[in-house]
Enzyme design. Structure first.
Site, mmCIF file in Angstrom:
data_model
loop_
_atom_site.group_PDB
_atom_site.id
_atom_site.type_symbol
_atom_site.label_atom_id
_atom_site.label_comp_id
_atom_site.label_asym_id
_atom_site.label_seq_id
_atom_site.Cartn_x
_atom_site.Cartn_y
_atom_site.Cartn_z
ATOM 1 N N SER A 1 0.906 -1.145 0.200
ATOM 2 C CA SER A 1 -0.135 0.115 -0.040
ATOM 3 C C SER A 1 0.833 1.319 0.062
ATOM 4 O O SER A 1 2.130 1.128 0.305
ATOM 5 C CB SER A 1 -0.904 0.158 1.160
ATOM 6 O OG SER A 1 -1.839 -1.325 1.178
HETATM 7 C C1 LIG Z 1 -3.815 -3.846 -0.450
HETATM 8 S S1 LIG Z 1 -3.132 -5.296 -0.314
HETATM 9 C C2 LIG Z 1 -2.465 -5.375 1.515
HETATM 10 C C3 LIG Z 1 -1.484 -4.521 1.791
HETATM 11 C C4 LIG Z 1 -0.395 -4.836 2.779
HETATM 12 N N1 LIG Z 1 -1.075 -5.221 4.046
HETATM 13 C C5 LIG Z 1 0.719 -3.849 2.865
HETATM 14 O O1 LIG Z 1 1.352 -4.203 4.150
HETATM 15 O O2 LIG Z 1 1.040 -2.987 2.249
HETATM 16 C C6 LIG Z 1 -4.521 -6.363 0.084
HETATM 17 C C7 LIG Z 1 -4.203 -7.780 0.440
HETATM 18 O O3 LIG Z 1 -5.657 -8.292 0.865
HETATM 19 C C8 LIG Z 1 -5.920 -9.826 0.384
HETATM 20 N N2 LIG Z 1 -7.352 -10.116 0.603
HETATM 21 C C9 LIG Z 1 -8.319 -9.892 -0.328
HETATM 22 N N3 LIG Z 1 -9.511 -10.541 0.187
HETATM 23 C C10 LIG Z 1 -8.978 -10.946 1.371
HETATM 24 C C11 LIG Z 1 -9.948 -11.760 2.449
HETATM 25 N N4 LIG Z 1 -11.171 -11.790 2.198
HETATM 26 N N5 LIG Z 1 -9.357 -12.114 3.603
HETATM 27 C C12 LIG Z 1 -7.892 -11.894 3.569
HETATM 28 N N6 LIG Z 1 -7.085 -11.236 2.538
HETATM 29 C C13 LIG Z 1 -7.705 -10.606 1.661
HETATM 30 C C14 LIG Z 1 -5.578 -9.674 -1.015
HETATM 31 O O4 LIG Z 1 -5.086 -11.018 -1.457
HETATM 32 C C15 LIG Z 1 -4.245 -8.650 -0.931
HETATM 33 O O5 LIG Z 1 -2.914 -9.345 -0.682
#
Ligand SMILES: C[S@@+](CC[C@H](N)C(=O)[O-])C[C@H]1O[C@@H](n2cnc3c(N)ncnc32)[C@H](O)[C@@H]1O
Length: 391
Positions: free
Chosen positions: A95
Site C-alpha cells: 500500500s
Molecule cells: C492492498 S493488499 C495489502 C497491503 C498490505 N497489508 C501492505 O502491507 O501493504 C490487499 C490484500 O488483501 C488480500 N485479501 C483480499 N481479500 C481478502 C480476504 N477476504 N481475506 C484476507 N485477505 C484478503 C489480497 O489478496 C491482498 O493481498
C-alpha cells in the site's frame, strides 16, 4: 542506491510523511527502521501519473530501489496470480505509505496491544506493527496462499518472522486464533453495507477497528469503529478517503447490458431532462461515496462518444436502468429511465441531499455495525441514517 543509502531514503520518506501531518510520532521509528524494499519482489509495478510502470531489479536496480521509497503503491500481483490473465486487475500490492501511516495513526495502538490484520499482502504493514508492538502480538490473515508464502519470507528477511501469517478469508471467524484482539486493521476494502460483522466479535469491547470501505457506486473511505461495551456492535466515523482493493468475495461482476435492455436503446424508457451533469458526480470521490452509501445497490458505467459521455446507471437486482447524456457547455441533459426504479431520480435526490447538508466530508459520516448483521451509515450522529435522509 545501495542498502546504506536506503536508510537515508527511509528517513527521507518518514520526514515527508511527518511534514505532511500523516505520520504520528509513535510510528516514526518503525517507518525509519523497517526496510520497505525488503517487501518488494524483484519485479513490481509502480503507478506514475496513472500508468503502471514496471520496475525490474535486474534491469534497473537503482530505479527498483528508488521506487520502494516513493509515496506510491506498488503492485505485486495481477489477476490473482494468473500469468495468462493479461494484467487486467491488480490483486495484491504494497500500500501507499501515506495510507499506511494514516491508518496506523487511526488505530491508536498502545504497548502490549494484540493486533489482527486482514489482508497481509507483502507484509509491510504487519512488519511495522511488529516493530512497534512485538512480532508475537501481530496475527495477519491473507486469502491468497502464494502471497502468504511471500509475506512470510519478507517478514523473516526483515527479522520479524515471529508474526503469525495465516491463509484464509479474513471475514471467516474460524480463521486465526480464538479470542479478541485489541485492534483490528483491514488493508482490503469491504462494501460499506457489507463490512464483515465478525470483526466486531474478534475485537475487545472498547477496541478499535480500522477498515477501508467502498461503495458499489464508487468512492471509498476509511472507517474507524470502536466496539461497544457489550461487544455486540461497533460505531464511529470515517476518517478520510480510501481506495483499496476489494475483499475477494465482494468483487462485483456486473451483468451484460443486454440483461437490462435486450433490444435497442432506449427501449421502453421514459424520457426527461435534468440540470445535474453526471460528470460532476464522476469528478468527486466524496460525492460518489455519499451517493453510494445512500443507494448501495446502484452502480454506473461511463461511455464516451466523442464530446458526449453517456452515463449508464444500473441496479444489482437487474430490474432498472437509466442513462444521462453529458454534453459540454449545456445546462440541461437528456435522461432515460426504465424499470420499476427511477435510478436517476434517486441519484439526483441523494446528490441534492448531500449538497443541502453542506457537502459533508467523510468525517461527518459514520457507520454502525452490529453482530446481528446490520450496517448503517449515518450523517453527524447515529440517529440520522443516511439512506433515509437521502431518499
Ligand atoms: C492492498 S493488499 C495489502 C497491503 C498490505 N497489508 C501492505 O502491507 O501493504 C490487499 C490484500 O488483501 C488480500 N485479501 C483480499 N481479500 C481478502 C480476504 N477476504 N481475506 C484476507 N485477505 C484478503 C489480497 O489478496 C491482498 O493481498
Amino acid at each position: 542506491m545501495s542498502g546504506d543509502v536506503a536508510v537515508g531514503a527511509r528517513v527521507a520518506l518518514a520526514d515527508r510523511l511527518a511534514s505532511e501531518g500523516v505520520l504520528d510520532a509513535g510510528w516514526r521509528s518503525a517507518f525509519e527502521a523497517v526496510p520497505r524494499h525488503l517487501f518488494l519482489p524483484s519485479v513490481y509495478w509502480e503507478f506514475v501519473d496513472g500508468v503502471a510502470v514496471r520496475r525490474d531489479q535486474d534491469a534497473d536496480p537503482e530505479g527498483w530501489l528508488a521506487g520502494a521509497y516513493r509515496d506510491t503503491a506498488a503492485i505485486t500481483q495481477w489477476d490473482d496470480g494468473d500469468e495468462a490473465g493479461g494484467q487486467q486487475d491488480f490483486t495484491s500490492s504494497l500500500s501507499m505509505p501515506t495510507m499506511v501511516a494514516r491508518m496506523l495513526g487511526d488505530l491508536d495502538v498502545e504497548d502490549g496491544h494484540r493486533v489482527r490484520e486482514v489482508g497481509t499482502g507483502p507484509g509491510f504493514n504487519a512488519a511495522l506493527l511488529a516493530h512497534r508492538l512485538g512480532a508475537v502480538r501481530v496475527v495477519s490473515v491473507e486469502i491468497d496462499e502464494a502471497v502468504v508464502g511471500l509475506a512470510r519470507g519478507n517478514l523473516a528477511a526483515a527479522g520479524l518472522g515471529g508474526v503469525e501469517v495465516l491463509v484464509g478469508d479474513g471475514a471467516d471467524p474460524a480463521v486465526g486464533p480464538g479470542g479478541r484482539a485489541d485492534r483490528l486493521i483491514a488493508t482490503c476494502s469491504s462494501l460499506v453495507t457489507d463490512l464483515p460483522v465478525t470483526w466486531v466479535g474478534q475485537t475487545v469491547p472498547g477496541g478499535v477497528i480500522v477498515a477501508p470501505t467502498a461503495t458499489l457506486f464508487g468512492g471509498g473511505a476509511t472507517a474507524r469503529l470502536q466496539v461497544a461495551d457489550d461487544g455486540r456492535s461497533a460505531a464511529g466515523r470515517f476518517t478520510g478517503a480510501a481506495d483499496f482493493m476489494r475483499m475477494r468475495q465482494q468483487r462485483y461482476q456486473a451483468p451484460p447490458v443486454d440483461a437490462y435492455l435486450p433490444g435497442d436503446w432506449p427501449g421502453d424508457a421514459e424520457a426527461s431532462v435534468t440540470d445535474l451533469d453526471p460528470e460532476s458526480i464522476g469528478g468527486s470521490w466524496l460525492a460518489q461515496f455519499a451517493i453510494g452509501a445512500a443507494l448501495p445497490n446502484v452502480y454506473y458505467r461511463r461511455a464516451p462518444y466523442g464530446d458526449m459521455v453517456t452515463w449508464w446507471f444500473f441496479d444489482t437486482a437487474v430490474t432498472s436502468w437509466a442513462t444521462v447524456d453529458s454534453v459540454p457547455d449545456r445546462s440541461e441533459f437528456e435522461v432515460r429511465q426504465s424499470g420499476p426504479r427511477r435510478l436517476w431520480d434517486e441519484i439526483h435526490t441523494a446528490w441534492t441531499t448531500w449538497e443541502k447538508a453542506g457537502r459533508p466530508g467523510y468525517e461527518r459520516f459514520g457507520l454502525t455495525v452490529t453482530t446481528t448483521g446490520t450496517r448503517t451509515v449515518w450523517l453527524d450522529d447515529p440517529g440520522h441514517p443516511w439512506h433515509l435522509l437521502a431518499h
